[in-house]
Design a protein around this motif. Sequence first.
Motif, PDB file in Angstrom:
ATOM      1  N   ASN A  78     -29.222 -13.640 -24.492  1.00 48.04           N
ATOM      2  CA  ASN A  78     -28.668 -13.438 -23.146  1.00 48.04           C
ATOM      3  C   ASN A  78     -27.904 -12.133 -22.953  1.00 48.04           C
ATOM      4  OD1 ASN A  78     -26.610 -14.580 -24.852  1.00 48.04           O
ATOM      5  ND2 ASN A  78     -25.378 -14.997 -23.038  1.00 48.04           N
ATOM      6  N   ILE A  79     -27.738 -11.305 -24.006  1.00 50.33           N
ATOM      7  CA  ILE A  79     -27.104 -10.002 -23.826  1.00 50.33           C
ATOM      8  C   ILE A  79     -27.985  -8.905 -24.417  1.00 50.33           C
ATOM      9  CG2 ILE A  79     -24.764 -10.944 -23.806  1.00 50.33           C
ATOM     10  CD1 ILE A  79     -24.371  -9.704 -26.612  1.00 50.33           C
ATOM     11  N   VAL A  80     -27.833  -7.711 -23.855  1.00 52.06           N
ATOM     12  CA  VAL A  80     -28.584  -6.552 -24.350  1.00 52.06           C
ATOM     13  C   VAL A  80     -27.652  -5.345 -24.390  1.00 52.06           C
ATOM     14  CG1 VAL A  80     -30.848  -7.318 -23.542  1.00 52.06           C
ATOM     15  CG2 VAL A  80     -29.370  -5.999 -22.009  1.00 52.06           C
ATOM     16  N   PRO A  81     -27.859  -4.430 -25.341  1.00 50.60           N
ATOM     17  CA  PRO A  81     -27.070  -3.197 -25.350  1.00 50.60           C
ATOM     18  C   PRO A  81     -27.457  -2.320 -24.171  1.00 50.60           C
ATOM     19  CG  PRO A  81     -28.798  -3.089 -27.008  1.00 50.60           C
ATOM     20  CD  PRO A  81     -28.833  -4.471 -26.445  1.00 50.60           C
ATOM     21  N   VAL A  82     -26.459  -1.670 -23.579  1.00 51.46           N
ATOM     22  CA  VAL A  82     -26.681  -0.857 -22.383  1.00 51.46           C
ATOM     23  C   VAL A  82     -26.348   0.610 -22.620  1.00 51.46           C
ATOM     24  CG1 VAL A  82     -25.819  -0.430 -20.032  1.00 51.46           C
ATOM     25  CG2 VAL A  82     -26.325  -2.765 -20.786  1.00 51.46           C
ATOM     26  N   ALA A  83     -25.195   0.869 -23.268  1.00 56.18           N
ATOM     27  CA  ALA A  83     -24.762   2.260 -23.429  1.00 56.18           C
ATOM     28  C   ALA A  83     -23.864   2.411 -24.644  1.00 56.18           C
ATOM     29  CB  ALA A  83     -24.022   2.740 -22.178  1.00 56.18           C
ATOM     30  N   VAL A  84     -23.976   3.562 -25.277  1.00 55.11           N
ATOM     31  CA  VAL A  84     -23.112   3.960 -26.377  1.00 55.11           C
ATOM     32  C   VAL A  84     -22.096   4.951 -25.827  1.00 55.11           C
ATOM     33  CG1 VAL A  84     -22.979   5.040 -28.648  1.00 55.11           C
ATOM     34  CG2 VAL A  84     -24.997   3.669 -28.041  1.00 55.11           C
ATOM     35  N   ILE A  85     -20.807   4.619 -25.949  1.00 54.96           N
ATOM     36  CA  ILE A  85     -19.742   5.517 -25.490  1.00 54.96           C
ATOM     37  C   ILE A  85     -19.138   6.186 -26.720  1.00 54.96           C
ATOM     38  CG2 ILE A  85     -17.601   5.715 -24.181  1.00 54.96           C
ATOM     39  CD1 ILE A  85     -20.015   4.722 -22.552  1.00 54.96           C
ATOM     40  N   PRO A  86     -19.462   7.464 -26.955  1.00 55.46           N
ATOM     41  CA  PRO A  86     -19.041   8.110 -28.198  1.00 55.46           C
ATOM     42  C   PRO A  86     -17.534   8.339 -28.241  1.00 55.46           C
ATOM     43  CG  PRO A  86     -20.032   9.723 -26.735  1.00 55.46           C
ATOM     44  CD  PRO A  86     -20.217   8.391 -26.074  1.00 55.46           C
ATOM     45  N   ARG A  87     -17.015   8.258 -29.445  1.00 58.19           N
ATOM     46  CA  ARG A  87     -15.595   8.562 -29.623  1.00 58.19           C
ATOM     47  C   ARG A  87     -15.353  10.033 -29.312  1.00 58.19           C
ATOM     48  NH1 ARG A  87     -14.434  11.352 -34.311  1.00 58.19           N
ATOM     49  NH2 ARG A  87     -16.068  11.403 -35.894  1.00 58.19           N
ATOM     50  N   SER A  88     -14.103  10.372 -29.090  1.00 53.72           N
ATOM     51  CA  SER A  88     -13.748  11.770 -28.865  1.00 53.72           C
ATOM     52  C   SER A  88     -12.585  12.133 -29.765  1.00 53.72           C
ATOM     53  CB  SER A  88     -13.374  12.002 -27.398  1.00 53.72           C
ATOM     54  OG  SER A  88     -12.451  11.040 -26.940  1.00 53.72           O
TER      55      SER A  88
ATOM     56  N   THR B 286      -9.992   5.682 -27.369  1.00 57.29           N
ATOM     57  CA  THR B 286     -10.224   7.061 -26.950  1.00 57.29           C
ATOM     58  C   THR B 286     -10.252   7.160 -25.427  1.00 57.29           C
ATOM     59  OG1 THR B 286     -12.638   6.953 -26.803  1.00 57.29           O
ATOM     60  CG2 THR B 286     -11.685   7.333 -28.995  1.00 57.29           C
ATOM     61  N   PRO B 287     -10.039   8.355 -24.894  1.00 55.78           N
ATOM     62  CA  PRO B 287     -10.105   8.529 -23.440  1.00 55.78           C
ATOM     63  C   PRO B 287     -11.425   8.082 -22.832  1.00 55.78           C
ATOM     64  CG  PRO B 287      -9.069  10.435 -24.461  1.00 55.78           C
ATOM     65  CD  PRO B 287      -9.582   9.587 -25.579  1.00 55.78           C
ATOM     66  N   ARG B 288     -12.524   8.291 -23.544  1.00 58.80           N
ATOM     67  CA  ARG B 288     -13.821   7.864 -23.010  1.00 58.80           C
ATOM     68  C   ARG B 288     -13.913   6.341 -22.945  1.00 58.80           C
ATOM     69  NH1 ARG B 288     -16.854  12.024 -26.774  1.00 58.80           N
ATOM     70  NH2 ARG B 288     -16.663  13.913 -25.516  1.00 58.80           N
ATOM     71  N   SER B 289     -13.373   5.671 -23.950  1.00 60.35           N
ATOM     72  CA  SER B 289     -13.372   4.205 -23.917  1.00 60.35           C
ATOM     73  C   SER B 289     -12.522   3.700 -22.765  1.00 60.35           C
ATOM     74  CB  SER B 289     -12.853   3.648 -25.248  1.00 60.35           C
ATOM     75  OG  SER B 289     -13.734   3.956 -26.306  1.00 60.35           O
ATOM     76  N   VAL B 290     -11.395   4.358 -22.527  1.00 62.00           N
ATOM     77  CA  VAL B 290     -10.530   4.001 -21.406  1.00 62.00           C
ATOM     78  C   VAL B 290     -11.304   4.125 -20.092  1.00 62.00           C
ATOM     79  CG1 VAL B 290      -8.517   4.765 -20.074  1.00 62.00           C
ATOM     80  CG2 VAL B 290      -8.358   4.538 -22.557  1.00 62.00           C
ATOM     81  N   ARG B 291     -12.034   5.219 -19.924  1.00 65.01           N
ATOM     82  CA  ARG B 291     -12.834   5.414 -18.714  1.00 65.01           C
ATOM     83  C   ARG B 291     -13.881   4.319 -18.555  1.00 65.01           C
ATOM     84  NH1 ARG B 291     -15.365  11.323 -18.747  1.00 65.01           N
ATOM     85  NH2 ARG B 291     -16.445  10.429 -16.954  1.00 65.01           N
ATOM     86  N   ALA B 292     -14.551   3.974 -19.649  1.00 65.82           N
ATOM     87  CA  ALA B 292     -15.605   2.965 -19.588  1.00 65.82           C
ATOM     88  C   ALA B 292     -15.041   1.603 -19.185  1.00 65.82           C
ATOM     89  CB  ALA B 292     -16.310   2.870 -20.936  1.00 65.82           C
ATOM     90  N   ILE B 293     -13.937   1.215 -19.805  1.00 68.45           N
ATOM     91  CA  ILE B 293     -13.324  -0.074 -19.467  1.00 68.45           C
ATOM     92  C   ILE B 293     -12.877  -0.087 -18.016  1.00 68.45           C
ATOM     93  CG2 ILE B 293     -11.369  -1.613 -19.940  1.00 68.45           C
ATOM     94  CD1 ILE B 293     -11.527  -0.661 -22.877  1.00 68.45           C
ATOM     95  N   ARG B 294     -12.262   0.990 -17.587  1.00 73.86           N
ATOM     96  CA  ARG B 294     -11.757   1.056 -16.213  1.00 73.86           C
ATOM     97  C   ARG B 294     -12.899   0.916 -15.209  1.00 73.86           C
ATOM     98  NH1 ARG B 294      -9.201   5.968 -16.223  1.00 73.86           N
ATOM     99  NH2 ARG B 294     -11.036   7.013 -15.398  1.00 73.86           N
TER     100      ARG B 294
END
Length: 240
Positions: free
Chosen positions: A179-189, A22-30
């Motif tokens: 050693n890892i923790v959840p930080v943010a949920v990026i909702p689908r669009s 999704t566009p939001r996932s693209v933004r998050a990865i970028r």
Amino acid sequence: MLESREWFSAGSGIDRVQGFITPRSVRAIRCILDHQEKTQILGSIAEIGTFRGKTFVGLAAAARDGERVVGVDIFPEDVQQSLLRSAAEFLSEEQRKRIVLVKRDSSTLDYYEWSKILGEKARFVHVDGNHTITAVRYDIMLSASHLCVGGIVLIDDFLHDWYPDVTEGIIDALKIIPNIVPVAVIPRSGNLMNGGTKLICSERSSADLYSKLILSEFSDMRPRGISLAGSNVISFMNMD
């Protein structure tokens, strides 16, 4: 030479490769890759479940000299050939030399094999493999086992309508991985078939930094603090 920021942008070559994002996932990865570039977080990049390379090509473009880009998939012949064609079309020869494709079910990789394949500890791992509770739990544990300081594990299809057991597997893993923790949920669009919700998890010492990064990137959305697997996590109002 393709730049990852170019790939993870609207109207780029990413739209020409079959897959789901999704566009939001693209933004998050970028924004995560940009941050790692600016702050010189070094390490390998990996994707468990590459499919035809919609995300993988962009991850390969983000790698620097000396960094490996590892793709793990069972790779049916048509899928592997499709990924290789996309890599040949969009990536330079130098970028393609950093790619290591592993034709395996990720559940057959042990932690030692994973560390040898990666070489350097990973700075970014995208988990999008077999969608069962057991498989996703193992893939997250594998991803976290060789992760650098400042590293990210990005998990696909959190809260997925069609695969609710994936969410159970994710939470099970996060409750026991130190050693890892959840930080943010990026909702689908939009339509579910366009791609699912992503869960961003960071190496523990970097959680606050990544929380601020995601809040800044998604300042156009309404955030809400929640508790997930014992951690404080940012969630966003999905207005679609």
